[in-house]
Design an enzyme around this catalytic site. Structure first.
Site, PDB file in Angstrom:
ATOM      1  N   ASP A 241       1.032  -1.019   0.093  1.00  0.00           N
ATOM      2  CA  ASP A 241       0.197   0.157  -0.009  1.00  0.00           C
ATOM      3  C   ASP A 241       0.499   1.287  -0.111  1.00  0.00           C
ATOM      4  O   ASP A 241       1.885   1.749   1.239  1.00  0.00           O
ATOM      5  CB  ASP A 241      -0.569   0.554   1.161  1.00  0.00           C
ATOM      6  CG  ASP A 241      -1.991   0.925   1.308  1.00  0.00           C
ATOM      7  OD1 ASP A 241      -3.270   1.066   0.632  1.00  0.00           O
ATOM      8  OD2 ASP A 241      -1.673   2.171   1.641  1.00  0.00           O
ATOM      9  N   ASN A 249      -2.936  13.077  -3.357  1.00  0.00           N
ATOM     10  CA  ASN A 249      -4.616  13.583  -4.343  1.00  0.00           C
ATOM     11  C   ASN A 249      -4.690  15.307  -4.100  1.00  0.00           C
ATOM     12  O   ASN A 249      -5.436  15.675  -4.699  1.00  0.00           O
ATOM     13  CB  ASN A 249      -5.511  12.682  -4.402  1.00  0.00           C
ATOM     14  CG  ASN A 249      -4.741  11.294  -4.842  1.00  0.00           C
ATOM     15  OD1 ASN A 249      -3.790  11.653  -6.416  1.00  0.00           O
ATOM     16  ND2 ASN A 249      -5.307  10.322  -5.020  1.00  0.00           N
ATOM     17  N   HIS A 254      -4.934  14.961  -8.729  1.00  0.00           N
ATOM     18  CA  HIS A 254      -5.407  13.485  -9.302  1.00  0.00           C
ATOM     19  C   HIS A 254      -3.845  13.365  -9.921  1.00  0.00           C
ATOM     20  O   HIS A 254      -3.721  12.184 -10.064  1.00  0.00           O
ATOM     21  CB  HIS A 254      -6.640  12.931  -9.523  1.00  0.00           C
ATOM     22  CG  HIS A 254      -7.922  12.749  -8.083  1.00  0.00           C
ATOM     23  ND1 HIS A 254      -7.764  12.269  -7.268  1.00  0.00           N
ATOM     24  CD2 HIS A 254      -8.827  13.790  -7.782  1.00  0.00           C
ATOM     25  CE1 HIS A 254      -8.684  12.147  -6.974  1.00  0.00           C
ATOM     26  NE2 HIS A 254      -9.277  13.362  -6.774  1.00  0.00           N
ATOM     27  N   ASP A 258      -1.699   9.776  -9.939  1.00  0.00           N
ATOM     28  CA  ASP A 258      -1.916   9.203 -11.195  1.00  0.00           C
ATOM     29  C   ASP A 258      -0.665   8.051 -11.376  1.00  0.00           C
ATOM     30  O   ASP A 258       0.485   7.633 -11.991  1.00  0.00           O
ATOM     31  CB  ASP A 258      -2.402   9.300 -12.858  1.00  0.00           C
ATOM     32  CG  ASP A 258      -4.278   9.432 -12.285  1.00  0.00           C
ATOM     33  OD1 ASP A 258      -4.415   8.626 -11.192  1.00  0.00           O
ATOM     34  OD2 ASP A 258      -5.041   9.594 -12.912  1.00  0.00           O
ATOM     35  N   GLU A 284      -4.600   2.320  -4.208  1.00  0.00           N
ATOM     36  CA  GLU A 284      -3.067   2.413  -3.885  1.00  0.00           C
ATOM     37  C   GLU A 284      -2.884   1.319  -3.850  1.00  0.00           C
ATOM     38  O   GLU A 284      -1.073   1.033  -3.418  1.00  0.00           O
ATOM     39  CB  GLU A 284      -2.770   3.458  -3.106  1.00  0.00           C
ATOM     40  CG  GLU A 284      -3.515   3.824  -2.119  1.00  0.00           C
ATOM     41  CD  GLU A 284      -4.446   3.504  -1.403  1.00  0.00           C
ATOM     42  OE1 GLU A 284      -4.911   4.418  -0.358  1.00  0.00           O
ATOM     43  OE2 GLU A 284      -5.712   3.950  -2.532  1.00  0.00           O
TER      44      GLU A 284
END
Length: 370
Positions: A241, A249, A254, A258, A284
């Site tokens: 994780d 974010n 965002h 990404d 994630e």
């Protein structure tokens, strides 16, 4: 068609031709016994012996594979020419029974109908006609009193049959050419369809953003690996994780998030070996399957990945994200283990890593030992 399959087909075709020779030869001996053959017994024995020797030699050529050295491995034209020569010699020995054996000329040409080109087929047909007409001319020159009306009728009938065979051969070869073109077109369509199916499978199995396997495909691959698992081996499983991903974010947008996911996918692909299976498990979170590994190998692999990710930065211009980190929960899979149970163990280890301050790799077996 493979070379072996082609050779088997050509050998069967030759055996069929050789069997036809034997049947005709038996018919010749019937003609001798019924008094319709002018040749002496010695001449017939010599002709029959030469015929058998030729067939044995051809059989050896096909059985040894030496026919593959020729441009036409089937040797169709050679066999047709040989049959025309023997048939002409046979007709020369017949008197009233000549009309009966005359039908074998078209049979010989039928043997080459599907393998001879149009030009070669017409050439062989002309050779048949010239052989028979030449035989008639020779007999007319040798005989003092010669009535050639019946022979002329036979020659005209043979000409009609040969013309029909040439037209039919042209029709058959044109049809085969069309079928060949359609087969090539169908093969091209099938290849295109296979390529599209592979692309579709890749799309279905791959996460669009990271290029890694998606969760569904990973579960399918992991299940197959468990089924093939040996009793003396273990597989490593890790849930990974990315730490503070929601904050990335929120602060950077965002698009930056990404890029962080893509950076992790690139680093992981470089750090892991070819046998490792890595997939995006959701959001994630990622999942790693490391076949045939020990506790130390799995821990070393995850730790190497954690350190490499900590040094990475997204490629966006002017963007400097706070030091990246990840947390991982690890476990081992053994023969007969349940994949859902293993994922649950790895998830519990990941939860402990998060509760312990993140940026670390903890193993499920450590909790057991404790």
């Amino acid at each position: 068609m493979t070379e072996t399959a082609l050779q088997k087909l050509l050998l069967k075709r030759f055996l069929m031709a050789a069997g036809t020779y034997l049947l005709v030869l038996a018919l010749v001996w019937v003609a001798l016994l019924s008094g319709h053959l002018q040749a002496s017994l010695n001449a017939l024995l010599l002709g029959s012996g030469l015929l058998l020797v030729c067939q044995l030699l051809l059989g050896w050529v096909f059985a040894s594979g030496r026919n593959l050295r020729f441009n036409d491995p089937s040797l169709t034209e050679f066999q047709v020419l040989l049959a025309i020569a023997w048939q002409t010699w046979l007709l020369a020995q017949l008197d009233q029974g000549r009309g009966t054996f005359l039908m074998f000329y078209p049979l010989i040409l039928m043997f080459g109908l599907f393998h001879l080109s149009g030009r070669v087929f017409v050439r062989c047909a002309l050779l048949v006609l010239c052989s028979f007409v030449g035989l008639i001319a020779w007999e007319a020159w040798q005989a003092a009193h010669f009535d050639g009306s019946l022979l002329a009728l036979q020659a005209c009938a043979l000409l009609v049959v040969l013309c029909w065979l040439c037209l039919y051969a042209r029709y058959v070869q044109a049809a085969r050419q069309r079928m060949r073109q359609r087969r090539y077109a169908l093969q091209a369509h099938q290849d295109t369809l296979r390529g599209m199916m592979r692309q579709l499978e890749d799309l279905v199995a791959t996460d669009e953003l990271t290029g890694l396997f998606n969760r569904r495909h990973f579960l399918s691959l992991a299940t197959c690996e468990l089924e093939r698992m040996r009793a003396d081996s273990c597989h490593g499983l890790a849930l990974i994780d990315l730490d503070h991903f929601k904050r990335i974010n929120d602060v950077y947008g965002h698009a930056a998030g990404d890029q962080v996911l893509q950076v992790f996918a690139t680093i992981a692909s470089d750090c892991l070996g070819d046998t490792a299976v890595l997939a995006r498990y959701g959001g994630e979170e990622f999942v790693l399957l490391l076949p045939d590994c020990s506790e130390e190998q799995l821990a070393s692999c995850c730790e190497r990945l954690r350190k490499a990710f900590a040094l990475a930065q997204p490629p966006a211009v002017g963007l400097r994200v706070e030091p990246l980190s990840l947390s991982a929960g690890m476990t081992l899979l053994s023969e007969g283990d349940d994949l859902d149970d293993a994922l649950q163990r790895a998830d519990q280890a990941l939860y402990r890593a998060k509760r312990s301050g993140r940026n670390r790799c903890l193993a499920a077996w450590e909790a057991v030992d404790a």
